[in-house]
Design an enzyme around this catalytic site. Structure first.
Site, PDB file in Angstrom:
ATOM      1  N   ASN A 136       0.830  -1.204   0.000  1.00 50.76           N
ATOM      2  CA  ASN A 136       0.000   0.000   0.000  1.00 50.76           C
ATOM      3  C   ASN A 136       0.865   1.255   0.000  1.00 50.76           C
ATOM      4  OD1 ASN A 136      -2.004  -1.840   0.153  1.00 50.76           O
ATOM      5  ND2 ASN A 136      -2.468  -1.524   2.317  1.00 50.76           N
ATOM      6  N   HIS A 192       5.812  -0.846  -2.748  1.00 50.58           N
ATOM      7  CA  HIS A 192       5.395  -0.087  -3.942  1.00 50.58           C
ATOM      8  C   HIS A 192       5.556   1.422  -3.739  1.00 50.58           C
ATOM      9  CE1 HIS A 192       2.766  -3.701  -5.428  1.00 50.58           C
ATOM     10  NE2 HIS A 192       4.023  -3.815  -5.763  1.00 50.58           N
ATOM     11  N   CYS A 194       6.949  21.980 -10.293  1.00 50.52           N
ATOM     12  CA  CYS A 194       8.023  22.442  -9.416  1.00 50.52           C
ATOM     13  C   CYS A 194       8.391  23.869  -9.818  1.00 50.52           C
ATOM     14  CB  CYS A 194       9.197  21.495  -9.659  1.00 50.52           C
ATOM     15  SG  CYS A 194      10.696  21.848  -8.780  1.00 50.52           S
ATOM     16  N   CYS A 203      11.093  24.768 -10.856  1.00 49.00           N
ATOM     17  CA  CYS A 203      11.955  24.668 -12.057  1.00 49.00           C
ATOM     18  C   CYS A 203      11.121  24.428 -13.315  1.00 49.00           C
ATOM     19  CB  CYS A 203      12.979  23.550 -11.883  1.00 49.00           C
ATOM     20  SG  CYS A 203      12.337  21.898 -12.232  1.00 49.00           S
ATOM     21  N   GLY A 241      -5.169  -8.942   3.567  1.00 48.02           N
ATOM     22  CA  GLY A 241      -5.843  -8.082   2.593  1.00 48.02           C
ATOM     23  C   GLY A 241      -5.144  -7.928   1.265  1.00 48.02           C
ATOM     24  N   THR A 242      -4.554  -9.018   0.781  1.00 50.06           N
ATOM     25  CA  THR A 242      -3.988  -8.950  -0.576  1.00 50.06           C
ATOM     26  C   THR A 242      -4.542 -10.082  -1.428  1.00 50.06           C
ATOM     27  OG1 THR A 242      -1.983  -8.961  -1.947  1.00 50.06           O
ATOM     28  CG2 THR A 242      -1.858 -10.194   0.134  1.00 50.06           C
ATOM     29  N   SER A 243      -4.804  -9.748  -2.711  1.00 52.70           N
ATOM     30  CA  SER A 243      -5.286 -10.778  -3.637  1.00 52.70           C
ATOM     31  C   SER A 243      -4.144 -11.696  -4.058  1.00 52.70           C
ATOM     32  CB  SER A 243      -5.918 -10.122  -4.874  1.00 52.70           C
ATOM     33  OG  SER A 243      -4.974  -9.282  -5.501  1.00 52.70           O
TER      34      SER A 243
HETATM   35  P1  OAD Z   1      -6.317  -6.105  -4.489  1.00 48.22           P
HETATM   36  O1  OAD Z   1      -7.338  -5.056  -4.715  1.00 48.22           O
HETATM   37  O2  OAD Z   1      -5.847  -6.888  -5.655  1.00 48.22           O
HETATM   38  O3  OAD Z   1      -6.852  -7.155  -3.422  1.00 48.22           O
HETATM   39  C1  OAD Z   1      -7.458  -6.733  -2.222  1.00 48.22           C
HETATM   40  C2  OAD Z   1      -7.712  -7.949  -1.365  1.00 48.22           C
HETATM   41  O4  OAD Z   1      -8.239  -7.502  -0.132  1.00 48.22           O
HETATM   42  C3  OAD Z   1      -8.695  -8.966  -1.941  1.00 48.22           C
HETATM   43  O5  OAD Z   1      -8.185 -10.272  -1.836  1.00 48.22           O
HETATM   44  C4  OAD Z   1      -9.944  -8.788  -1.068  1.00 48.22           C
HETATM   45  O6  OAD Z   1     -10.657 -10.002  -0.882  1.00 48.22           O
HETATM   46  C5  OAD Z   1      -9.328  -8.325   0.238  1.00 48.22           C
HETATM   47  N1  OAD Z   1     -10.206  -7.516   1.115  1.00 48.22           N
HETATM   48  C6  OAD Z   1     -11.266  -6.749   0.778  1.00 48.22           C
HETATM   49  N2  OAD Z   1     -11.787  -6.148   1.864  1.00 48.22           N
HETATM   50  C7  OAD Z   1     -11.026  -6.542   2.918  1.00 48.22           C
HETATM   51  C8  OAD Z   1     -11.040  -6.250   4.320  1.00 48.22           C
HETATM   52  N3  OAD Z   1     -11.959  -5.429   4.863  1.00 48.22           N
HETATM   53  N4  OAD Z   1     -10.103  -6.839   5.100  1.00 48.22           N
HETATM   54  C9  OAD Z   1      -9.162  -7.664   4.563  1.00 48.22           C
HETATM   55  N5  OAD Z   1      -9.096  -7.967   3.252  1.00 48.22           N
HETATM   56  C10 OAD Z   1     -10.012  -7.412   2.435  1.00 48.22           C
HETATM   57  O7  OAD Z   1      -5.101  -5.385  -3.716  1.00 48.22           O
HETATM   58  P2  OAD Z   1      -3.571  -5.823  -3.591  1.00 48.22           P
HETATM   59  O8  OAD Z   1      -3.437  -7.288  -3.421  1.00 48.22           O
HETATM   60  O9  OAD Z   1      -2.966  -4.949  -2.573  1.00 48.22           O
HETATM   61  O10 OAD Z   1       0.093  -2.247  -7.416  1.00 48.22           O
HETATM   62  O11 OAD Z   1      -3.025  -5.414  -5.019  1.00 48.22           O
HETATM   63  C11 OAD Z   1      -1.671  -5.551  -5.288  1.00 48.22           C
HETATM   64  C12 OAD Z   1      -1.200  -4.470  -6.199  1.00 48.22           C
HETATM   65  O12 OAD Z   1      -2.046  -4.387  -7.350  1.00 48.22           O
HETATM   66  C13 OAD Z   1      -1.270  -3.072  -5.644  1.00 48.22           C
HETATM   67  O13 OAD Z   1      -0.208  -2.762  -4.769  1.00 48.22           O
HETATM   68  C14 OAD Z   1      -1.230  -2.220  -6.869  1.00 48.22           C
HETATM   69  C15 OAD Z   1      -2.215  -2.981  -7.719  1.00 48.22           C
HETATM   70  O14 OAD Z   1      -2.095  -2.864  -9.066  1.00 48.22           O
HETATM   71  C16 OAD Z   1       0.572  -1.188  -8.093  1.00 48.22           C
HETATM   72  O15 OAD Z   1      -0.100  -0.209  -8.309  1.00 48.22           O
HETATM   73  C17 OAD Z   1       2.001  -1.345  -8.544  1.00 48.22           C
END
Ligand code: OAD
Length: 244
Positions: A103, A120, A149, A151, A188-190
């Site tokens: 995040n 990130h 900026c 500049c 909380g990550t996919s």
């Molecule tokens: P995602 O949006 O892909 O996934 C979010 C996850 O959080 C999912 O698995 C949901 O089921 C889960 N979720 C939803 N609500 C929740 C809650 N209240 N508590 C816990 N979990 C919950 O987000 P990321 O995995 O962070 O990269 O995505 C990874 C990267 O994709 C990001 O850092 C970003 C994006 O493109 C860049 O921008 C480089």
């Protein structure tokens, strides 16, 4: 669920070194939409345009007007929720060494965690594409877009766009933490965006217990994860803290 929480608590208590990997889901309860799924950012904005570095460099005015100013409005208002505060409490009580976060919202630091590896980058910091002059998010003036900026150069956020490298120091520290920890909390990550998605795999290969906290299944569920605690980060962290 209660017995799963108890198992997770035992693992955390017996661990010499616990780290966490967090994703957008932990900030959903703070009002920040996730990247994927219903109501998500990538449903509203095409990531291959608005989160892609070569597109930003060619069309900075459009990316600032359509996407980055909206992000800034959302992120500056957001406050840590029970999920962030729970991880901060874990650190305070000596159960969590650090956090690797995908995040860019700075909410772990606002909650009180002192060692946050920003995989990130961060939207709290900006720099000029020409002279590298740095500014904090609250110092960026959005009355005329793109912000410039003194500049004349355009400001960009200090976060990783698609097409850019992970900051080498963050990548190296995250890999070290993953390979050395006894427990990793994956919150909380996919777990679909590389190289962050391989961090739990590295931890597992090094012998760590992988504890996943997520309301929905991911590619880690029933595969890499040893324990899956199904639910929102805030609720699950509260239950863990009650039993620790
Ligand atoms: P995602 O949006 O892909 O996934 C979010 C996850 O959080 C999912 O698995 C949901 O089921 C889960 N979720 C939803 N609500 C929740 C809650 N209240 N508590 C816990 N979990 C919950 O987000 P990321 O995995 O962070 O990269 O995505 C990874 C990267 O994709 C990001 O850092 C970003 C994006 O493109 C860049 O921008 C480089």
């Amino acid at each position: 669920m209660d017995s799963l929480i108890e198992n997770a608590v035992i693992k955390i208590k017996n661990s010499r070194h616990t780290t966490a990997l967090t994703g957008a889901g932990i900030s959903v309860e703070s009002g920040i939409p996730p990247f994927r799924g219903a109501g998500s950012l990538w449903e509203k904005y095409d990531p291959m345009k608005y989160a892609e570095i070569s597109y930003f460099l060619k069309h900075p005015e459009e990316v600032w007007k359509v996407f980055l100013s909206d992000m800034k409005d959302t992120l500056v208002k957001a406050k840590p929720n029970k999920g962030h505060l729970g991880l901060a409490e874990l650190e305070k009580r000596g159960f969590l060494a650090n956090i690797i976060t995908q995040n860019i919202d700075g909410l772990h630091q606002k909650a009180g965690n002192t060692d946050v590896i920003e995989f990130h980058g961060s939207f709290a910091r900006f720099y000029c594409l020409e002279c590298q002059n740095r500014k904090k998010v609250e110092e960026i003036d959005l009355t005329k877009l793109p912000p410039r900026c003194s500049c004349g150069g355009i400001f960009r956020p200090d976060c990783v766009f698609f097409g850019e490298m992970i900051p080498p120091e963050s990548l190296s520290r995250a890999n070290t933490e993953a390979s050395q920890c006894d427990v990793i909390l994956v919150v909380g990550t996919s777990a679909v965006v590389q190289p962050a998605a391989s961090i739990p795999v590295t931890a597992k290969t090094g012998g760590a217990c992988v504890i996943e906290i997520n309301p929905s299944p991911t590619p880690l569920t029933n595969t890499v994860a040893d324990i899956t605690l199904t639910g929102n980060a805030g609720d699950v962290m509260t239950k863990i803290l009650e039993k620790l």
